[in-house]
Design an enzyme around this catalytic site. Structure first.
Site, PDB file in Angstrom:
ATOM      1  N   GLY A  34       0.825  -0.974   0.082  1.00 38.49           N
ATOM      2  CA  GLY A  34       0.144   0.090  -0.052  1.00 38.49           C
ATOM      3  C   GLY A  34       0.979   1.250   0.048  1.00 38.49           C
ATOM      4  N   TYR A 107      -8.671  -6.131  -5.477  1.00 41.79           N
ATOM      5  CA  TYR A 107      -9.694  -6.864  -4.812  1.00 41.79           C
ATOM      6  C   TYR A 107      -9.867  -6.006  -3.598  1.00 41.79           C
ATOM      7  CZ  TYR A 107      -9.501 -10.377  -8.175  1.00 41.79           C
ATOM      8  OH  TYR A 107      -9.413 -11.153  -9.276  1.00 41.79           O
ATOM      9  N   ARG A 108     -10.652  -4.928  -3.630  1.00 43.01           N
ATOM     10  CA  ARG A 108     -10.464  -3.691  -2.436  1.00 43.01           C
ATOM     11  C   ARG A 108     -11.741  -2.884  -2.575  1.00 43.01           C
ATOM     12  NH1 ARG A 108      -5.659   0.372  -4.529  1.00 43.01           N
ATOM     13  NH2 ARG A 108      -5.762   0.935  -2.314  1.00 43.01           N
ATOM     14  N   ASN A 168       0.226   9.611  -7.943  1.00 45.10           N
ATOM     15  CA  ASN A 168      -0.254   8.023  -8.059  1.00 45.10           C
ATOM     16  C   ASN A 168      -1.637   7.967  -8.706  1.00 45.10           C
ATOM     17  OD1 ASN A 168       1.723   6.457  -7.268  1.00 45.10           O
ATOM     18  ND2 ASN A 168       1.209   6.841  -4.999  1.00 45.10           N
ATOM     19  N   LYS A 226       9.114  11.992 -11.390  1.00 47.83           N
ATOM     20  CA  LYS A 226       9.618  10.735 -11.114  1.00 47.83           C
ATOM     21  C   LYS A 226       9.797  10.333 -12.652  1.00 47.83           C
ATOM     22  CE  LYS A 226       6.387   9.216  -8.510  1.00 47.83           C
ATOM     23  NZ  LYS A 226       5.418   8.290  -7.638  1.00 47.83           N
ATOM     24  N   GLY A 255       6.074  -0.514  -6.125  1.00 49.88           N
ATOM     25  CA  GLY A 255       6.503   0.175  -4.601  1.00 49.88           C
ATOM     26  C   GLY A 255       7.757   1.044  -4.821  1.00 49.88           C
ATOM     27  N   GLY A 257       8.474   3.884  -6.409  1.00 58.84           N
ATOM     28  CA  GLY A 257       8.000   5.236  -6.044  1.00 58.84           C
ATOM     29  C   GLY A 257       7.777   5.617  -4.845  1.00 58.84           C
ATOM     30  N   ASP A 258       6.975   4.652  -3.981  1.00 62.34           N
ATOM     31  CA  ASP A 258       6.991   5.067  -2.630  1.00 62.34           C
ATOM     32  C   ASP A 258       8.125   5.099  -1.854  1.00 62.34           C
ATOM     33  OD1 ASP A 258       4.260   4.659  -3.720  1.00 62.34           O
ATOM     34  OD2 ASP A 258       4.186   2.504  -2.861  1.00 62.34           O
ATOM     35  N   ASP A 294       7.169  -4.762  -1.560  1.00 61.02           N
ATOM     36  CA  ASP A 294       7.293  -3.313  -1.594  1.00 61.02           C
ATOM     37  C   ASP A 294       8.150  -2.743  -0.488  1.00 61.02           C
ATOM     38  OD1 ASP A 294       5.479  -3.594  -3.508  1.00 61.02           O
ATOM     39  OD2 ASP A 294       4.154  -2.220  -2.810  1.00 61.02           O
TER      40      ASP A 294
HETATM   41  O1  KDG Z   1       2.894   2.116  -5.281  1.00 57.69           O
HETATM   42  C1  KDG Z   1       2.841   0.770  -4.778  1.00 57.69           C
HETATM   43  C2  KDG Z   1       1.443   0.586  -4.567  1.00 57.69           C
HETATM   44  O2  KDG Z   1       0.804   0.694  -5.954  1.00 57.69           O
HETATM   45  C3  KDG Z   1       1.017  -0.759  -4.157  1.00 57.69           C
HETATM   46  O3  KDG Z   1       1.429  -1.182  -2.917  1.00 57.69           O
HETATM   47  C4  KDG Z   1      -0.540  -1.007  -4.075  1.00 57.69           C
HETATM   48  O4  KDG Z   1      -1.009   1.027  -2.769  1.00 57.69           O
HETATM   49  C5  KDG Z   1      -1.196   0.325  -3.821  1.00 57.69           C
HETATM   50  C6  KDG Z   1      -2.034   0.855  -4.810  1.00 57.69           C
HETATM   51  O5  KDG Z   1      -3.367   1.422  -4.535  1.00 57.69           O
HETATM   52  O6  KDG Z   1      -1.945   0.896  -6.103  1.00 57.69           O
END
Ligand code: KDG
Length: 318
Positions: A34, A107-108, A168, A226, A255, A257-258, A294
């Site tokens: 995440g 799946y969220r 993002n 980025k 991951g 980029g985070d 990540d």
């Molecule tokens: O940047 C990485 C995230 O994309 C990944 O961990 C999942 O948070 C996420 C998302 O919502 O895409």
């Protein structure tokens, strides 16, 4: 009370052990991920205390997220378990259709975290921090999540915290017009923006230097472009600083980029030069893409120096 607060949905990631289409993959490896949770872990490894405002479901994956983030040093006191709710998950497909690239399948929808609302923003918790980090992902999850981001950004801005935004934009979660409309209105409250070319075309209709200046004209003082495997460029009122990415074997791009944003922002808060912040962020991104998952390879501050000693030497050698 944490130095850095972020707001968003931690997810369980099921990462394909083998390359190729998910339909043909037989084994998946479980990770906690995440974007905002990744950012918090990166900042923790840079020596900051961090906290994540969220919600998880009343299930094993929710507990796994809480245990893992707590173990990685993130304050989880503001991640309640939602009775009857479920925790979001996603799968990572690697190396197909583009070798070296990863794709996500979510799946969220309707998850516990999508019920975050302005009532979940504890103003005392937020106001004692130095930085609030938000992303376009949380803005896209639901109307209440979007309102929570706006509330948090307003509170933070008024209280004199730095506010960072990683755009993002996930087109699996919302469309371009909705993303543009929501994010553009947030910019006057934001100090630092992380964005790539695809997102800047959506947000301001251009890329590169003209996008950076268009974004700065709306409020932010720092715009970090980025550029993935090409590195990054940072625009401020004093000009632009560029750094190329480090060449490493790529296993999973998700991951990076985070980690880059978490390390860059932490280094910035520490008062490092922009060039050093950029090199440190690139080092973190490079390390993350060499493994599945990540968070596991997000470096500690001392390891960043070790990485840079090695790689900058190689660059000088040509
Ligand atoms: O940047 C990485 C995230 O994309 C990944 O961990 C999942 O948070 C996420 C998302 O919502 O895409």
């Amino acid at each position: 009370m944490p130095d850095i607060v972020t707001l968003g949905e931690p997810l369980v990631q099921l990462n394909a052990v083998t390359l190729g289409r998910l339909r043909d993959v037989n084994y998946f490896e479980k990770h906690v991920a995440g974007a905002e949770a990744n950012f918090a872990v990166a900042a923790t490894r840079m020596g900051f205390s961090t906290g994540l405002i969220s919600k998880v479901g009343d299930d094993e994956f929710g507990q796994s997220i809480i245990d893992t983030l707590r173990g990685r040093g993130v304050d989880v006191s503001h991640i309640p378990v939602e009775k009857g709710g479920f925790t979001g998950i996603y799968f990572v497909q690697r190396g197909y259709p583009v070798p070296g690239k990863s794709e996500v399948v979510y799946y969220r929808k309707g998850s516990a975290a999508s019920h975050i609302s302005p009532a979940d923003i504890d103003s005392a918790y937020l106001k004692s921090a130095k930085l609030l980090h938000i992303t376009g992902i949380t803005m896209a999850l639901s109307d209440t999540c979007r309102a929570a981001c706006q509330t948090a950004a307003k509170l933070a801005h008024r209280a004199g915290l730095k506010v960072s935004l990683d755009t993002n934009i996930r087109l699996k979660l919302w469309d371009k017009a909705e993303a543009r409309e929501a994010l553009i209105h947030l910019l006057p409250l934001v100090d630092m923006v992380f964005i790539d070319d695809t997102d800047s075309r959506i947000l301001v209709g251009s890329k590169g230097s003209s996008a950076a200046h268009a974004i700065m004209s709306k409020g932010p003082q720092v715009v970090v472009l980025k550029e993935g495997s090409k590195g990054g460029a940072v625009y401020t009122k004093s000009g632009v600083v560029r750094e190329g990415a480090y060449r490493v074997p790529v296993v999973d791009t998700i991951g990076a980029g985070d980690a880059f944003a978490g390390v860059f922002s932490s280094a910035y808060l520490k008062g490092w030069t922009i060039q050093k912040c950029l090199k440190a962020g690139n080092a973190a991104g490079a390390l993350v893409v060499t493994v599945r998952g990540d968070q596991e390879n997000i470096p500690y501050e001392s390891d960043i120096f070790e990485f840079l000693k090695e790689f900058d030497l190689e660059e000088q050698k040509g």
